[in-house]
Structures are given as structure tokens and as C-alpha cells.
Design an enzyme around this catalytic site. Structure first.
Site, mmCIF file in Angstrom:
data_model
loop_
_atom_site.group_PDB
_atom_site.id
_atom_site.type_symbol
_atom_site.label_atom_id
_atom_site.label_comp_id
_atom_site.label_asym_id
_atom_site.label_seq_id
_atom_site.Cartn_x
_atom_site.Cartn_y
_atom_site.Cartn_z
ATOM 1 N N LYS A 305 0.812 -1.216 0.000
ATOM 2 C CA LYS A 305 0.000 0.000 0.000
ATOM 3 C C LYS A 305 0.848 1.270 0.000
ATOM 4 O O LYS A 305 2.050 1.262 0.264
ATOM 5 C CB LYS A 305 -0.985 -0.025 1.167
ATOM 6 C CG LYS A 305 -2.121 -1.014 0.921
ATOM 7 C CD LYS A 305 -3.283 -0.861 1.866
ATOM 8 C CE LYS A 305 -4.439 -1.777 1.455
ATOM 9 N NZ LYS A 305 -5.575 -1.687 2.380
ATOM 10 N N ARG A 340 -3.679 -10.287 4.594
ATOM 11 C CA ARG A 340 -4.020 -10.350 3.166
ATOM 12 C C ARG A 340 -2.855 -9.754 2.384
ATOM 13 O O ARG A 340 -2.514 -8.578 2.563
ATOM 14 C CB ARG A 340 -5.309 -9.569 2.913
ATOM 15 C CG ARG A 340 -5.777 -9.506 1.463
ATOM 16 C CD ARG A 340 -7.053 -8.677 1.372
ATOM 17 N NE ARG A 340 -7.549 -8.600 -0.002
ATOM 18 C CZ ARG A 340 -7.182 -7.673 -0.875
ATOM 19 N NH1 ARG A 340 -6.295 -6.740 -0.531
ATOM 20 N NH2 ARG A 340 -7.685 -7.662 -2.097
#
Length: 369
Positions: A305, A340
């Protein structure tokens, strides 16, 4: 006057023995906490903060006003709760040890792997096979990018992207989750063989989703995102990001329970990167142990991210492996039940080394007399 209470673990140890037995296992996992902060918030402002060891928690709770004591007592129970396994067809996912969820995006525009697997079924299945062989417990299939400013996807197109892949994955016996916020896509994916629903809107985007998930009996991940239907990343304004996200997830948990979704079918995700600044994300990650007080397993998703790039000279998404693994280990240290990730093999290897260290810590003090 609105008062709320929060019981936050603030000191973690490798094992209960490390603190002469005065520590508790968080959520029945491999993380232990020995000290806690009891916070009281009044109309959004923290008005009280007490810090004490695990053995003093019951007395501190008993000294609170009745309404706050009841909530704090529930949080204390939740922090020590053992979570039931999750059934995924013939597979059973135990939550007493951390698991890895592998990402499969069949989209043209996902921030990291957009276009790699869209309309390429063989490439997608080869990638899934590699993730499963590396140790992924679940494969998360998504047909819509949820990055900032991503174009909206018509639900028919989303179904065409995910259903064929899910059908072929289901034939292999893999545990599958569907990453979608649209009820029609969720229903089609479950019919095709998906086992878990992973909704980035926490079942807010589509009013029918609550009903469909409740009727299916499927486990569901409720993720925090501050924005509405048009932009999940909008409206990220917080007085205290940790406690505000905690409150929002509690409200979504309660909405799911009221809709008939069983408590043991609900997982929570604090939504790293969704409507949050770098400082917000860092605060949430440092406060992850608090979210066990909500009584649900925690899914942590920060792989590749933007925050990693922000902390590493603007490294592009495909060069964020080191940061992704670091954050995954941070989540394991906090007792999160599932991470995840895009890079399954590297994450699983890191998890196994971490697990070895944690297992060894259980016997480090066995020779002391």
C-alpha cells in the site's frame, strides 16, 4: 453526555512466562499482553486514562460506573476469547494461529497487479496454484479496484470477471473469498463456490448485502472505510483515528448481528489506507491489539500500500516487498488472525520464522527454578 470506554493492550510479551505468568493470550492466539490502558471518552474527548497490569484489570473495571463497567467487562472477555474455526467447504481454517490470504485481482486497474490476470484464466490459475503451494490458506478474488479515484465497475462486468475464476478455483477445493461490495456479485460468487465475503464497505454500500450474507451463512469481513458509495476514501476526518475506527467497526458488527449474521461468522478489518493519512495508518497499526476487544477475528491488509512508498522514498508498488512483510509481522505480533498479501511465499516464510521464535519463547523459561 456520551461516554465510551476502551480497554487497550499496551505491552506485549513473547509468552505469559516472560512476565511471571501475569499476561494473557490475546484472542486465543500467539500474542500475549501484560499491561493495559483503560480509557474513557466523553463526547469524543479522552477524559480518563489508567494503566495497570493484567491482574488489576477486573478491579479497575469494577470501579467504573455500571454502564461503562458492563462494556469494559465485555471487552476484557473479548480480549481473551478463543475464536472458533471458519468452515470453507471441505476446508477448516483454525484461528489459533495466523493465516495468509493471497490476493487475486482480475481487474484492469488495481494499483499493484492491474491487468496481470484479467481475461487470462490460465495465468490466474497458475498464480493461484503458486500461492496455495506457498502456504496461502485463502484466495481473495476481486473484480473491482478500490484504489483512490478508481473508475466504477458495472456489476455485470464484475460478475463476468470473478465468477469463472471462482468456479475453477472451487473445483480444486481451495478456500475462496469474494472481494466485493455489490450484493449481486456477492450472491453470484457464493453460488459459484466462494466461501467468505470480503466487503470493503462493511456491507454499507448495497442494502441487500446484509440480507444475502445472513441468509448464506457465509463468514464476512467488515472493513472500515469512511466514505460512501461514490468514494470510499472520502470523509476521512477523525478526532482520534484509533477510537473512531473502533467505534465504527463496533457499529458495523452490531448491524451485522442485528441482520442475523452469527457472531462467529464476522471478521473485522481496520481498513489501512482507506480514507486515512500516513499518520492515521501508523496510529492504527500500532493500536491493532485494541481491536481484539471487539470480539471478532482481525484481518490485516496493508500489502504494497501507498504508506509503504511514503516511508521508502516513494518506492513503486512492485518494490514494496520489504515494507509489506514488515507490516505483516507487525500484525502477527499484535495477534491478527489473518494477513491479506500479494507476496504469499515471502510472507509465509516470514510467518514461519516468527512462529518458530514464538514457539521457542514458550520454553525459554522452563529451566528457571
Amino acid at each position: 453526555m456520551n461516554e465510551t470506554v476502551y480497554l487497550r493492550p499496551i505491552a506485549l510479551t513473547e509468552s505469559p512466562q516472560a512476565d511471571d505468568g501475569a499476561a494473557v493470550r490475546l484472542a486465543g492466539g500467539l500474542a500475549c499482553a501484560s499491561r493495559f490502558a483503560l480509557l474513557v471518552r466523553q463526547d469524543g474527548r479522552i477524559v480518563s486514562r489508567q494503566v495497570f497490569g493484567a491482574s488489576d484489570v477486573p478491579a479497575a473495571i469494577a470501579a467504573l460506573p455500571d454502564a461503562l463497567a458492563a462494556e469494559a467487562s465485555a471487552q476484557w472477555t473479548n480480549l481473551r476469547k478463543n475464536h472458533a474455526p471458519i468452515g470453507c467447504g471441505e476446508r477448516v481454517l483454525r484461528l489459533d494461529q495466523p493465516l495468509v490470504m493471497g490476493i487475486l485481482n482480475v481487474t484492469p486497474d488495481s494499483f499493484s497487479d492491474g491487468g496481470q490476470f484479467l481475461d487470462k484464466p490460465e495465468a490466474a490459475l497458475d498464480h493461484v496454484a503458486a500461492m496455495l503451494a506457498a502456504g496461502a490458506a485463502v484466495i481473495d478474488v476481486g473484480g473491482e479496484s478500490t484504489r483512490p479515484n478508481a473508475a466504477a465497475v458495472w456489476e455485470g462486468d464484475e460478475i463476468k470477471r470473478v465468477v469463472p475464476v471462482i468456479e475453477r478455483l472451487a473445483a480444486t477445493g481451495a478456500a475462496i473469498s469474494i472481494d466485493s461490495r455489490r450484493s449481486s456479485v456477492i450472491a453470484a460468487a457464493l453460488a459459484a463456490g466462494a466461501h467468505i465475503v470480503n466487503d470493503v464497505s462493511a456491507l454499507r454500500h448495497d442494502p441487500r448485502s446484509l440480507e444475502i450474507v445472513a441468509a448464506s451463512g457465509a463468514p464476512v469481513v467488515l472493513m472500515h472505510a469512511p466514505g460512501g458509495a461514490d468514494d470510499l476514501h472520502a470523509d476521512g476526518h477523525y478526532r482520534d483515528v484509533v477510537l473512531d475506527v473502533f467505534d465504527d467497526l463496533r457499529a458495523r458488527r452490531d448491524a451485522a448481528l442485528a441482520a442475523g449474521i452469527a457472531s462467529d461468522k464476522i471478521l473485522l478489518d481496520p481498513g489501512i489506507g482507506f480514507g486515512k493519512t500516513l499518520a492515521d495508518n501508523l496510529a492504527l497499526i500500532n493500536a491493532l491489539p485494541l481491536f481484539h476487544a471487539l470480539g471478532q477475528p482481525i484481518l490485516f491488509a496493508a500489502s504494497r500500500k501507498r504508506m509503504i512508498g511514503a516511508l521508502s522514498n516513494e518506492a513503486p508498488a512492485h518494490q514494496r516487498l520489504g515494507g509489506s512483510v514488515t507490516l505483516a509481522i507487525k500484525a502477527l505480533e499484535a495477534g491478527c488472525q489473518m494477513v491479506r498479501v500479494h507476496d504469499v511465499a515471502d510472507t509465509v516464510q516470514a510467518l514461519r520464522v516468527w512462529r518458530g521464535l514464538r514457539d521457542a519463547a514458550l520454553t525459554d523459561f522452563s529451566q528457571l527454578v
